[in-house]
Design a protein around this motif. Sequence first.
Motif, PDB file in Angstrom:
ATOM      1  N   ARG A 158      -8.114  -2.584  -7.644  1.00 56.25           N
ATOM      2  CA  ARG A 158      -8.335  -3.804  -8.430  1.00 56.25           C
ATOM      3  C   ARG A 158      -7.315  -4.877  -8.098  1.00 56.25           C
ATOM      4  N   GLU A 159      -6.076  -4.445  -7.762  1.00 56.17           N
ATOM      5  CA  GLU A 159      -5.031  -5.404  -7.406  1.00 56.17           C
ATOM      6  C   GLU A 159      -5.237  -5.996  -6.012  1.00 56.17           C
ATOM      7  N   GLY A 160      -6.224  -5.505  -5.278  1.00 58.41           N
ATOM      8  CA  GLY A 160      -6.535  -6.076  -3.970  1.00 58.41           C
ATOM      9  C   GLY A 160      -5.905  -5.377  -2.794  1.00 58.41           C
ATOM     10  N   TYR A 161      -5.347  -4.179  -3.012  1.00 58.12           N
ATOM     11  CA  TYR A 161      -4.737  -3.428  -1.918  1.00 58.12           C
ATOM     12  C   TYR A 161      -5.752  -2.432  -1.359  1.00 58.12           C
ATOM     13  N   ALA A 162      -5.970  -2.489  -0.051  1.00 63.15           N
ATOM     14  CA  ALA A 162      -6.922  -1.574   0.588  1.00 63.15           C
ATOM     15  C   ALA A 162      -6.226  -0.257   0.898  1.00 63.15           C
ATOM     16  N   PRO A 163      -6.726   0.854   0.383  1.00 62.40           N
ATOM     17  CA  PRO A 163      -6.078   2.149   0.656  1.00 62.40           C
ATOM     18  C   PRO A 163      -6.157   2.512   2.129  1.00 62.40           C
ATOM     19  N   ASN A 164      -5.098   3.122   2.637  1.00 60.90           N
ATOM     20  CA  ASN A 164      -5.096   3.593   4.020  1.00 60.90           C
ATOM     21  C   ASN A 164      -5.327   5.099   4.048  1.00 60.90           C
ATOM     22  N   ALA A 165      -5.194   5.687   5.222  1.00 54.27           N
ATOM     23  CA  ALA A 165      -5.474   7.122   5.373  1.00 54.27           C
ATOM     24  C   ALA A 165      -4.540   7.978   4.526  1.00 54.27           C
ATOM     25  N   VAL A 166      -3.267   7.557   4.419  1.00 58.85           N
ATOM     26  CA  VAL A 166      -2.300   8.325   3.628  1.00 58.85           C
ATOM     27  C   VAL A 166      -2.642   8.241   2.143  1.00 58.85           C
ATOM     28  N   THR A 167      -3.103   7.070   1.690  1.00 58.96           N
ATOM     29  CA  THR A 167      -3.496   6.921   0.292  1.00 58.96           C
ATOM     30  C   THR A 167      -4.639   7.863  -0.050  1.00 58.96           C
ATOM     31  N   TYR A 168      -5.643   7.902   0.822  1.00 56.43           N
ATOM     32  CA  TYR A 168      -6.773   8.799   0.594  1.00 56.43           C
ATOM     33  C   TYR A 168      -6.319  10.257   0.567  1.00 56.43           C
ATOM     34  N   LEU A 169      -5.364  10.584   1.409  1.00 51.17           N
ATOM     35  CA  LEU A 169      -4.856  11.956   1.431  1.00 51.17           C
ATOM     36  C   LEU A 169      -4.157  12.300   0.108  1.00 51.17           C
ATOM     37  N   ALA A 170      -3.406  11.327  -0.444  1.00 51.16           N
ATOM     38  CA  ALA A 170      -2.726  11.548  -1.719  1.00 51.16           C
ATOM     39  C   ALA A 170      -3.730  11.763  -2.849  1.00 51.16           C
ATOM     40  N   VAL A 171      -4.793  10.964  -2.862  1.00 50.38           N
ATOM     41  CA  VAL A 171      -5.799  11.090  -3.928  1.00 50.38           C
ATOM     42  C   VAL A 171      -6.553  12.407  -3.786  1.00 50.38           C
ATOM     43  N   HIS A 194     -15.170   3.076   6.526  1.00 47.39           N
ATOM     44  CA  HIS A 194     -14.865   3.139   7.972  1.00 47.39           C
ATOM     45  C   HIS A 194     -13.450   3.632   8.254  1.00 47.39           C
ATOM     46  N   LYS A 195     -12.918   4.459   7.361  1.00 43.51           N
ATOM     47  CA  LYS A 195     -11.641   5.124   7.604  1.00 43.51           C
ATOM     48  C   LYS A 195     -11.940   6.510   8.170  1.00 43.51           C
ATOM     49  N   LYS A 196     -11.604   6.705   9.434  1.00 41.41           N
ATOM     50  CA  LYS A 196     -11.921   7.972  10.081  1.00 41.41           C
ATOM     51  C   LYS A 196     -11.036   9.085   9.534  1.00 41.41           C
ATOM     52  N   PRO A 197     -11.641  10.148   8.947  1.00 43.14           N
ATOM     53  CA  PRO A 197     -10.803  11.238   8.413  1.00 43.14           C
ATOM     54  C   PRO A 197     -10.069  11.967   9.537  1.00 43.14           C
ATOM     55  N   SER A 198      -8.855  12.385   9.230  1.00 45.41           N
ATOM     56  CA  SER A 198      -8.053  13.151  10.191  1.00 45.41           C
ATOM     57  C   SER A 198      -8.115  14.631   9.822  1.00 45.41           C
ATOM     58  N   LEU A 199      -7.405  15.442  10.588  1.00 45.34           N
ATOM     59  CA  LEU A 199      -7.352  16.879  10.313  1.00 45.34           C
ATOM     60  C   LEU A 199      -6.788  17.151   8.923  1.00 45.34           C
ATOM     61  N   GLN A 200      -5.790  16.343   8.497  1.00 48.87           N
ATOM     62  CA  GLN A 200      -5.193  16.562   7.177  1.00 48.87           C
ATOM     63  C   GLN A 200      -6.220  16.355   6.062  1.00 48.87           C
ATOM     64  N   HIS A 201      -7.086  15.343   6.221  1.00 53.95           N
ATOM     65  CA  HIS A 201      -8.108  15.085   5.198  1.00 53.95           C
ATOM     66  C   HIS A 201      -9.104  16.250   5.129  1.00 53.95           C
ATOM     67  N   VAL A 248       0.828  -1.208   0.000  1.00 57.00           N
ATOM     68  CA  VAL A 248       0.000   0.000   0.000  1.00 57.00           C
ATOM     69  C   VAL A 248       0.864   1.261   0.000  1.00 57.00           C
ATOM     70  N   VAL A 249       2.045   1.187   0.609  1.00 55.59           N
ATOM     71  CA  VAL A 249       2.932   2.360   0.640  1.00 55.59           C
ATOM     72  C   VAL A 249       3.452   2.686  -0.752  1.00 55.59           C
ATOM     73  N   SER A 250       3.909   1.679  -1.484  1.00 49.98           N
ATOM     74  CA  SER A 250       4.434   1.933  -2.831  1.00 49.98           C
ATOM     75  C   SER A 250       3.343   2.458  -3.762  1.00 49.98           C
ATOM     76  N   TRP A 251       2.116   1.942  -3.635  1.00 50.78           N
ATOM     77  CA  TRP A 251       1.015   2.460  -4.435  1.00 50.78           C
ATOM     78  C   TRP A 251       0.703   3.916  -4.058  1.00 50.78           C
ATOM     79  N   THR A 252       0.748   4.207  -2.772  1.00 51.41           N
ATOM     80  CA  THR A 252       0.492   5.582  -2.328  1.00 51.41           C
ATOM     81  C   THR A 252       1.522   6.546  -2.890  1.00 51.41           C
ATOM     82  N   VAL A 253       2.779   6.111  -2.949  1.00 52.15           N
ATOM     83  CA  VAL A 253       3.849   6.980  -3.461  1.00 52.15           C
ATOM     84  C   VAL A 253       3.648   7.294  -4.935  1.00 52.15           C
TER      85      VAL A 253
END
Length: 737
Positions: free
Chosen positions: A539-552, A576-583, A511-516
Amino acid sequence: MCSKLQALSWRIKQASSNGKWREVLSSYSEIQTTSGTQLNDPFLFPIVFKACGKLSWLSRGRCIHASLYKRGFESFVSVGNSIADFYMKCGDLCSATRVFDCITSRDSVSWNVVVFGFLDHGFVEEGLWWFSKSRVWGFEPNVSTLVLVIHAYRGLRSYVDGEKIHSYVIRSGFYGVSSVQNSILSLYAECDLTNARKLFDGMSERDVISWSVVIRSYVQSQEPVCGLKLFREMVREGETEPDSVTVTSVLKGCAVLEDVNMGRSVHGFSIRKGFAMADVFVRNSLIDMYSKGFDVDSAFRVFDETTCRNIVSWNSILAGFAQNQRYEEALKMFGLMRKEAVEADEVTLVSLLQVCKFFEQPLPCKSVHCVMIRFGYESNEVTLSSLIDAYTSCSLVDDARAVFEWMAYKDVVSCSTMISGLARSGRPDEAISIFSQMKDKPNAVTVVNLLDACSASADLRKSKWAHGIAIRRGLATADISLDTSIVDAYAKCGAIEMARRAFNLVPRKNVVSWTVIILAYAINGLPERALVSFEEMKREGYAPNAVTYLAVLSACNHGGLIKQGLMIFKSMVKDHKKPSLQHYSCLVDMLSRAGEIETAMELIKNLPEDVKPGASAWGSILSGCRNRLKSGIITTEAIAEVLELEPLCSSGYLLASSVFAAEKSWEDVASMRRLVKERKVRVVAGYSTVLEGTVSRRFLAGEKLNQSDCEINTVVQSLHRCLTSENSMEWISTKVF
């Protein structure tokens, strides 16, 4: 008189059997002072020398040795052996070897005394030399000596000699002795875990030491899963009861895996067996396990219930609070530690430096440095590396550099720390210079820090050079964090296609490499490709985390894709990913850029109770007001919030000044400038970096160039070529602070 001598001789033997060594020597002295009598029984002299050795009475033993030498008793083998053993026990190895050389008819005991003595005192090479010499003369070692010899080879990590001693043990019939078996098992566990496991599986009788050795070796070899499986097998068989040493190794394995559930089970097991309360090593391992498993509250409960605390207990809970980012509680623990008069050591100082690094306070860092100097901890590389890291985090880069230059031996850890600190502090050229001067081979962490420095310099040529180093060292495609750093470095240099090619070469993506790679497209102005990569990731089966959502969201923000950004934010909440202040800040910025100032303000006003809007969110509102020429209450409130949240940051004042300038409110502009001077705010200007050939040139906003007209024309022409070339993104990188 003869009966009295017999009585004293009997008393010496009786006192020896009861371990009353002072009584042995007092009875011997009484014989010597009795007129007309002398002790002539050679079987009593070994007892007397054993007593001298037990009491470490070297002078007394020497006097007795001198009297026996005059009377010729030293020629007896048993007496000579006891004298040599006495000297060995007292640490006088030279006298022991002289006595050994004087023994005319040596036996196996004579050789064992010398070999055991040298090995027991830590003279490994000398002891093994004597052992080899005894084998040449055909003498056999006893079990105690053989165990020490095996441990000596283990300490030297001499695998070939270990195999030889293993063969000798089998031939000589010692293999059935459990202590010898366990010693060989420990030797293999240090050198070859596979053969150690084969040996363990082939043992007919395994005691608790055998199980503990293999479990510990799995944990230390970064194979804790195998160690925990073996522990379950041990408990399931039920033939051997685990002891506190076994439990300690298992808890370390749980700490490595951050497996709190398994750790709790082992905790319950240790309570049932009575280890948890009585053994300080088990309790310290429990504190460490809970801390590394992100359950520092349980770690503190174990610490609080510990009555036999030592410095390791205090360091474990202090490190636990620091690792779990509960820095204020870490400081309270340190205060309590001082109150109970527990003296800090190097490990304590490392934890304190982590706390200082978080608060970014220079004075506490210097105070810890003073303590290091006062207690002589400056020779500890780990402590110095932590000090360098803390200094750079507290903007004391020159102090960090001074500490680094002072170090007599700069290992790979200290070099990596210095490179990382310089890159973080905006001094990438110095970081690259440190790497070039390294004497040790760089590891993956070093190259990751080097790539960070290259990306900070926005120099594509240097990033390629660092990538080449990773390939030559065999680190590329072998370490996921390094592979991700390569992608990130190319992206920050504007070489997005090279970043994508590097990403495609990553063998085990996460998930980190995809986020980058998503963030790479976002920062290079390609929001559509960022969204495509986001969908491809799912599609590849990786669940995005909070950092991924922030990047998008950042990609949608800078690309003006408001509709898509709002949909992604809703899907984040739905997952069910709780948004943070950054989001929320990113969402506010996106609405403000689109001119939806009132909607952005409404979002800020209705944030969850545990989320407080920061300066970046209010700055976005203020920037939107400037771009849309919105004035009035919103602008006034936004300026007040920004200046209150970051009173010493120049960006808020500059933004407010530009808003007033857009409204042609020149009095307010002048007021902002006066406020900057009164508060002594350091204004940091933006700059642009342009790669001209192999030279990276930086242009500071408002800077007056001193170069000749010819040089300026060269730079301008180079800039024009860069801007009009097809690969302009690979040539230019702009950073604004």
